[in-house]
Design a protein around this motif. Structure first.
Motif, PDB file in Angstrom:
ATOM      1  N   GLN A 246     -32.659  21.708   1.687  1.00  0.00           N
ATOM      2  CA  GLN A 246     -31.301  21.158   1.765  1.00  0.00           C
ATOM      3  C   GLN A 246     -30.349  22.131   1.093  1.00  0.00           C
ATOM      4  OE1 GLN A 246     -30.717  17.557  -0.550  1.00  0.00           O
ATOM      5  NE2 GLN A 246     -28.977  16.932   0.702  1.00  0.00           N
ATOM      6  N   LYS A 259     -27.971  13.407  -2.570  1.00  0.00           N
ATOM      7  CA  LYS A 259     -29.175  12.570  -2.630  1.00  0.00           C
ATOM      8  C   LYS A 259     -29.214  11.617  -1.424  1.00  0.00           C
ATOM      9  CE  LYS A 259     -31.494   9.382  -5.702  1.00  0.00           C
ATOM     10  NZ  LYS A 259     -31.277   8.439  -6.782  1.00  0.00           N
ATOM     11  N   ARG A 262     -29.975  13.584   1.746  1.00  0.00           N
ATOM     12  CA  ARG A 262     -31.381  13.995   1.771  1.00  0.00           C
ATOM     13  C   ARG A 262     -32.253  12.823   2.191  1.00  0.00           C
ATOM     14  NH1 ARG A 262     -31.767  16.218  -3.133  1.00  0.00           N
ATOM     15  NH2 ARG A 262     -32.438  14.320  -4.160  1.00  0.00           N
ATOM     16  N   GLN A 266     -34.659  13.090   5.337  1.00  0.00           N
ATOM     17  CA  GLN A 266     -36.115  12.945   5.110  1.00  0.00           C
ATOM     18  C   GLN A 266     -36.692  11.847   6.004  1.00  0.00           C
ATOM     19  OE1 GLN A 266     -36.307  12.110   0.899  1.00  0.00           O
ATOM     20  NE2 GLN A 266     -36.819  14.235   0.362  1.00  0.00           N
ATOM     21  N   TRP A 279     -42.251  12.521  -0.077  1.00  0.00           N
ATOM     22  CA  TRP A 279     -41.950  13.933  -0.286  1.00  0.00           C
ATOM     23  C   TRP A 279     -42.044  14.269  -1.774  1.00  0.00           C
ATOM     24  CZ3 TRP A 279     -40.387  16.878   4.033  1.00  0.00           C
ATOM     25  CH2 TRP A 279     -40.030  16.156   5.171  1.00  0.00           C
ATOM     26  N   LEU A 281     -40.087  16.589  -4.399  1.00  0.00           N
ATOM     27  CA  LEU A 281     -38.812  17.312  -4.467  1.00  0.00           C
ATOM     28  C   LEU A 281     -38.876  18.436  -5.492  1.00  0.00           C
ATOM     29  CD1 LEU A 281     -35.842  17.309  -3.449  1.00  0.00           C
ATOM     30  CD2 LEU A 281     -35.302  15.943  -5.477  1.00  0.00           C
ATOM     31  N   LYS A 282     -38.476  19.617  -5.065  1.00  0.00           N
ATOM     32  CA  LYS A 282     -38.439  20.758  -5.992  1.00  0.00           C
ATOM     33  C   LYS A 282     -36.994  21.200  -6.156  1.00  0.00           C
ATOM     34  CE  LYS A 282     -43.074  22.141  -4.878  1.00  0.00           C
ATOM     35  NZ  LYS A 282     -43.873  21.685  -6.017  1.00  0.00           N
ATOM     36  N   THR A 283     -36.556  21.259  -7.412  1.00  0.00           N
ATOM     37  CA  THR A 283     -35.150  21.579  -7.664  1.00  0.00           C
ATOM     38  C   THR A 283     -34.973  22.792  -8.582  1.00  0.00           C
ATOM     39  OG1 THR A 283     -35.141  20.034  -9.507  1.00  0.00           O
ATOM     40  CG2 THR A 283     -34.364  19.184  -7.405  1.00  0.00           C
ATOM     41  N   ASN A 309     -32.192  22.451  -2.654  1.00  0.00           N
ATOM     42  CA  ASN A 309     -33.476  21.928  -3.136  1.00  0.00           C
ATOM     43  C   ASN A 309     -34.452  21.865  -1.980  1.00  0.00           C
ATOM     44  OD1 ASN A 309     -33.369  19.140  -1.807  1.00  0.00           O
ATOM     45  ND2 ASN A 309     -31.384  19.305  -2.821  1.00  0.00           N
ATOM     46  N   SER A 311     -37.716  19.823  -0.231  1.00  0.00           N
ATOM     47  CA  SER A 311     -38.627  18.687  -0.140  1.00  0.00           C
ATOM     48  C   SER A 311     -39.896  19.168   0.562  1.00  0.00           C
ATOM     49  CB  SER A 311     -38.016  17.560   0.696  1.00  0.00           C
ATOM     50  OG  SER A 311     -36.788  17.153   0.153  1.00  0.00           O
TER      51      SER A 311
END
Ligand SMILES: [Zn+2]
Ligand SMILES: [Zn+2]
Ligand SMILES: [Zn+2]
Ligand SMILES: [Zn+2]
Length: 443
Positions: A246, A259, A262, A266, A279, A281-283, A309, A311
């Motif tokens: 994203q 958010k 997303r 998703q 998912w 989530l990696k930020t 970010n 997912s």
């Protein structure tokens, strides 16, 4: 493809861009090939709209009225009212106040208004905001003299005025949604806008790669031709295998809306993949720096290097980097465009005539009525000499030769003749009997 071609032309006309049929078709063929897997995937969604080439979802943004918040703030208001209102007046205030807050609604039904009028001795009409009525009621009983009043009243107003915005979310693959990613119809623009954006070729790069999807929200009244509508928000998403990246939210970065968007995307993706919507989530930026790469020769502004970010579908791992953006194809000559600030390379400027559909050199056309028209398709009025792209009217000059004249001149020519007793004959012979006809003056 014919429909997409015409939509593409429409955007080119809107921005007065040079383009050829060949260049547009080269872009559309590249789009079709690159986006084929994404098209196949998103078509599985029940809300897919084939003409829009998008999944279209209606949702409401914001919150409803929360009863416990209203109760809590009402209690605080009654406490300060008790401190201000003399004891004998309290029951009347209490009855009116309860009628106002007890509906948990931003407006009130007639029954409640009647109670408020009788007990509160104030005027109130249906359709008025509940918070306004409460404000009037509190002034009537001088509750507004209390030092805490303004604060409590503001809280109560907020609690009774829900922010409910019905919106339409569009996850699109339509070529024109990429072209219009920063539409001049918006209240905002970014560097990808086609009017003057320094990265406008990037719209073509996103359009013709195999990972980019464009997500945007429009007002709920918009039901089709989404590319024509102003975008309230826009965000790029990139999908590769089980990774969903994203990118930055436009125009304003907001965690809350990011958010929400997303969540919507998703859900769309897992619905299409027919897998559970779970998912990871990696930020963290250091984790994300390796996961996105700009495609060789692509021209988009790489927001994803700075913001965004990732997912990852639960149970899968980060694989190869997502390669974003293709080499843009010149909309005029159809070859690789190396310039960022335009949709074409340094080739000859061409345009497609809206009337005959021929691609012609731009300097042999005129831009009128929001499109290009070639000289062959335009008319010159025999009276006033204007270049006209419109219906022409037959007339005769004084020598009796048939000529074409414009709407205005046609009407002007009839005017002196309107009182003429031989109007029909007069017209045929070129108004030559009438003294002051426009056509006679010039002929
Ligand atoms: Zn070119
Ligand atoms: Zn033409
Ligand atoms: Zn004329
Ligand atoms: Zn006449």
């Amino acid at each position: 493809m014919e429909q997409l071609k015409n939509a593409f032309y429409e955007v080119m006309y809107k921005y007065e861009k040079s383009f050829s049929e060949h260049g547009v078709m080269a872009n559309l063929r590249a789009w079709e090939t690159a986006k084929a897997p994404l098209l196949t995937l998103l078509r599985k969604h029940p809300a897919w709209q084939e003409e829009a080439k998008a999944v279209v979802i209606e949702f409401s943004e914001g919150r409803g009225i929360e009863r416990d918040v209203v109760d809590e703030v009402s209690f605080a208001m009654l406490q300060i009212a008790d401190e201000v209102i003399p004891e004998d007046e309290r029951p009347a205030f209490l009855t009116a106040f309860r009628a106002a807050v007890g509906e948990y609604s931003s407006t009130l039904p007639e029954e409640a208004l009647e109670i408020i009028r009788n007990s509160g001795k104030i005027k109130c009409a249906s359709g008025q905001k509940t918070s306004r009525i409460i404000g009037r009621l509190c002034r009537q009983f001088h509750v507004d003299a209390h030092s805490q009043y303004n604060k409590v009243f503001a809280q109560l107003s907020d609690a009774l005025n829900p922010l409910q915005l019905q919106k339409t979310a569009v996850l699109s693959l339509h070529p024109c949604d990429f072209l219009e990613m920063s539409s001049k119809s918006n209240t905002w623009t970014s560097c990808h806008n086609l009017s003057s954006g320094s990265y406008q070729a990037g719209a073509l790069s996103y359009m013709t790669d195999d990972v980019s999807m464009i997500f945007f929200t429009v007002d709920k009244e918009v039901k089709d031709h989404f590319y024509r509508a102003p975008r309230r928000t826009r965000q790029m998403f990139f999908l590769k295998d089980c990774m969903l990246y994203q990118s930055r939210l436009y125009p304003d970065d907001s965690d809350e809306i990011t958010k929400q968007n997303r969540g919507i995307v998703q859900k769309i993706i897992t619905t299409c993949m027919e897998v559970p919507n779970r998912w990871v989530l990696k930020t963290k930026r250091d984790e994300l720096s390796e996961c996105c790469e700009s495609g060789e020769g692509s021209r988009q502004y790489p927001d994803y290097h700075y913001q965004g970010n990732l997912s990852v579908l639960k149970g899968t791992e980060i694989q190869n980097p997502i390669v974003i953006g293709a080499k843009p194809i010149c909309v005029c000559c159809g070859s690789h465009n190396r310039l960022s600030h335009g949709l074409k390379c340094n080739c000859e400027d061409q345009v497609v005539c809206q009337d005959c559909g021929r691609t012609v050199p731009r300097n042999q056309t005129r831009y009128m009525e929001n499109a290009f028209h070639c000289n062959a398709c335009l008319h010159i009025c025999a009276v006033c000499g204007s270049v006209i792209h419109d219906t022409m009217y037959p007339a005769f000059d004084r020598r009796g030769n048939a000529v074409e004249i414009c709407f205005d001149c046609y009407h002007a020519s009839l005017e002196p003749c309107a009182a003429c007793s031989v109007q029909g004959v007069c017209r045929i012979i070129g108004n030559s009997l009438c003294a002051r006809t426009a056509i006679r003056h010039t002929a």
